[in-house]
Write a protein that holds these residues in place. Structure first.
Motif, short mmCIF file in Angstrom:
data_model
loop_
_atom_site.label_atom_id
_atom_site.label_comp_id
_atom_site.label_asym_id
_atom_site.label_seq_id
_atom_site.Cartn_x
_atom_site.Cartn_y
_atom_site.Cartn_z
N MET A 207 -3.26 -8.30 14.88
CA MET A 207 -3.81 -8.64 13.41
C MET A 207 -3.35 -7.92 12.36
N ALA A 208 -2.96 -8.41 11.34
CA ALA A 208 -2.31 -7.42 10.29
C ALA A 208 -2.45 -8.01 8.87
N VAL A 209 -2.56 -6.86 8.03
CA VAL A 209 -2.76 -7.36 6.41
C VAL A 209 -1.74 -6.64 5.77
N PRO A 210 -1.11 -7.18 4.67
CA PRO A 210 -0.32 -6.43 3.62
C PRO A 210 -0.79 -5.39 2.79
N PHE A 211 -0.10 -4.27 2.88
CA PHE A 211 -0.69 -3.40 1.78
C PHE A 211 0.73 -3.25 0.50
N SER A 212 -0.02 -2.65 -0.55
CA SER A 212 1.12 -2.68 -1.83
C SER A 212 1.14 -1.21 -2.38
N THR A 213 1.99 -1.14 -3.44
CA THR A 213 2.09 0.25 -4.06
C THR A 213 1.82 0.05 -5.44
N ALA A 214 2.15 1.12 -6.35
CA ALA A 214 1.78 0.92 -7.67
C ALA A 214 2.34 0.04 -8.38
N ALA A 215 3.65 -0.64 -8.08
CA ALA A 215 4.37 -1.84 -8.75
C ALA A 215 3.72 -3.23 -8.42
N GLY A 216 2.31 -3.13 -7.51
CA GLY A 216 1.74 -4.41 -7.12
C GLY A 216 2.66 -4.92 -5.82
N LYS A 217 3.81 -4.47 -5.36
CA LYS A 217 4.66 -5.09 -4.43
C LYS A 217 4.38 -4.87 -3.11
N VAL A 218 4.20 -5.77 -2.34
CA VAL A 218 3.97 -5.53 -0.98
C VAL A 218 5.05 -5.04 -0.19
N ILE A 219 4.76 -3.77 0.38
CA ILE A 219 5.80 -3.16 1.30
C ILE A 219 5.69 -2.85 2.63
N GLY A 220 4.59 -3.22 3.16
CA GLY A 220 4.39 -3.23 4.58
C GLY A 220 3.19 -3.94 4.90
N SER A 221 2.79 -3.49 6.27
CA SER A 221 1.47 -4.18 6.85
C SER A 221 0.83 -2.95 7.68
N LEU A 222 -0.51 -3.37 7.84
CA LEU A 222 -1.36 -2.41 8.72
C LEU A 222 -1.71 -3.20 9.76
N ALA A 223 -1.54 -2.93 11.12
CA ALA A 223 -1.77 -3.88 11.95
C ALA A 223 -2.69 -3.14 13.15
N VAL A 224 -3.40 -4.23 13.87
CA VAL A 224 -4.12 -3.71 15.09
C VAL A 224 -3.77 -4.68 16.34
N LEU A 244 -8.87 -5.57 6.34
CA LEU A 244 -8.65 -5.74 4.87
C LEU A 244 -9.41 -4.79 4.01
N ASP A 245 -10.71 -4.13 4.63
CA ASP A 245 -11.09 -2.98 3.85
C ASP A 245 -10.07 -1.92 3.88
N ALA A 246 -9.44 -1.26 5.07
CA ALA A 246 -8.38 -0.36 4.98
C ALA A 246 -7.19 -0.59 4.11
N SER A 247 -6.62 -1.84 4.00
CA SER A 247 -5.81 -2.06 3.30
C SER A 247 -6.11 -1.71 1.87
N ARG A 248 -7.21 -2.38 1.44
CA ARG A 248 -7.62 -2.03 -0.07
C ARG A 248 -7.48 -0.47 -0.47
N GLU A 249 -7.96 0.29 0.46
CA GLU A 249 -8.01 1.60 0.42
C GLU A 249 -6.65 2.11 0.49
N LEU A 250 -5.95 1.82 1.39
CA LEU A 250 -4.61 2.52 1.29
C LEU A 250 -3.74 2.02 0.12
N SER A 251 -3.85 0.74 -0.47
CA SER A 251 -3.25 0.36 -1.43
C SER A 251 -3.66 0.91 -2.61
N ALA A 252 -4.88 1.25 -2.81
CA ALA A 252 -5.38 2.19 -3.95
C ALA A 252 -4.94 3.29 -4.06
N LYS A 253 -4.77 4.05 -2.71
CA LYS A 253 -4.17 5.40 -2.57
C LYS A 253 -2.95 5.35 -2.96
N ALA A 254 -2.20 4.24 -2.79
CA ALA A 254 -0.57 4.34 -2.99
C ALA A 254 -0.41 3.81 -4.26
N GLY A 255 -1.34 3.56 -5.24
CA GLY A 255 -1.23 3.40 -6.71
C GLY A 255 -1.39 1.92 -7.10
#
Length: 259
Positions: A207-224, A244-255
């Motif tokens: 199972m995987a979800v995308p995460f993004s950075t400050a530019a709003g660009k998806v640069i990777g995924s978080l998976a289990v 999905l919760d973890a991805s939102r937190e990671l993306s926020a921390k990445a800007g």
């Protein structure tokens, strides 16, 4: 005595005014939201507590330093190249493996399965961090492992958000199968996650979800990852919600600006 008193307070007053100006200028920059290509002065005034003259004065200063670009008649404003420069400098200094550790550790504790962070690199996604499951029956790939981005849940969770996804399929997916593959990416993009079963490893569920950075660009995924013996449909849905919760937190921390 009076003159000395006035002189001693003058720098403090100027300093205070300068701080307020900086604070207000930052309010203007932060008033821009994801999807805002351009904003009018009236739209900005609804988002910041400023008078129109003060807004225009600060916009002019920001424009001179490249943080705002003004165009059109009537004028509309958008973020300028200096913002992109700062975003690039900040993003390039991010250690994603370290930044993601709290979210990955929490997922590992919540699921008991292997948790991995993967980044998009060329036509592949590369594992940059992994916490293996402590259970005897488990799956792991290892830091540094790379795989085509068109394969697996962790790859498709990234590819679903790439603009030229079809170009990745040439020579990899038969032409008659490409429409169905691309339709699958649309469904992943709409759902916000990807799931694969028995695809890269027999008996494994990913199972995987995308995460993004400050530019709003998806640069990777978080998976289990885990074995199908432990991951029925109910458990998969539970883990997807956690991802999905973890991805939102990671993306926020990445800007990234997340909703």
């Amino acid at each position: 005595m009076s003159n000395e008193s006035t002189a001693s307070w003058a720098p403090a007053e100027k300093s205070g005014e300068g701080v307020r100006s900086v604070d207000r200028a930052l309010d203007i920059l932060l008033a821009f939201r994801a999807g805002d290509r351009q904003l009018s002065a009236s739209e900005l005034l609804r988002r910041v507590d400023l008078s129109r003259p003060t807004l225009y004065r600060l916009l002019k200063t920001l424009e001179l330093r490249g943080f705002i670009v003004a165009a059109g008649e009537p004028q509309r404003f958008q973020l300028g190249p200096s913002v992109a420069h700062l975003a690039h400098v900040w993003t390039s200094g991010l250690d994603l493996a370290e930044l993601s550790q709290p979210m990955m550790r929490r997922l590992w504790e919540q699921t008991g399965e292997t948790v991995a962070l993967l980044v998009h690199h060329g036509r592949e996604r590369v594992c940059v961090a992994e916490i293996p499951s402590p259970q005897p029956l488990s799956f792991k790939r290892g830091v540094g492992h790379s795989e085509s981005v068109i394969l697996g849940a962790s790859g498709r969770a990234i590819l679903a958000f790439v603009k030229d996804a079809a170009s990745y399929l040439d020579g990899k997916v038969p032409p008659d199968q490409q429409p169905a593959y691309l339709e699958g990416l649309v469904r992943i993009r709409e759902a916000g996650y990807a799931i694969s079963r028995d695809e890269l490893i027999k008996g494994a569920v990913a199972m995987a979800v995308p995460f993004s950075t400050a530019a709003g660009k998806v640069i990777g995924s978080l998976a289990v990852y885990g074995p199908s013996a432990r991951l029925d449909d109910v458990r998969v849905r539970q883990i997807v919600a956690l991802l999905l919760d973890a991805s939102r937190e990671l993306s926020a921390k990445a800007g990234a600006v997340t909703s």
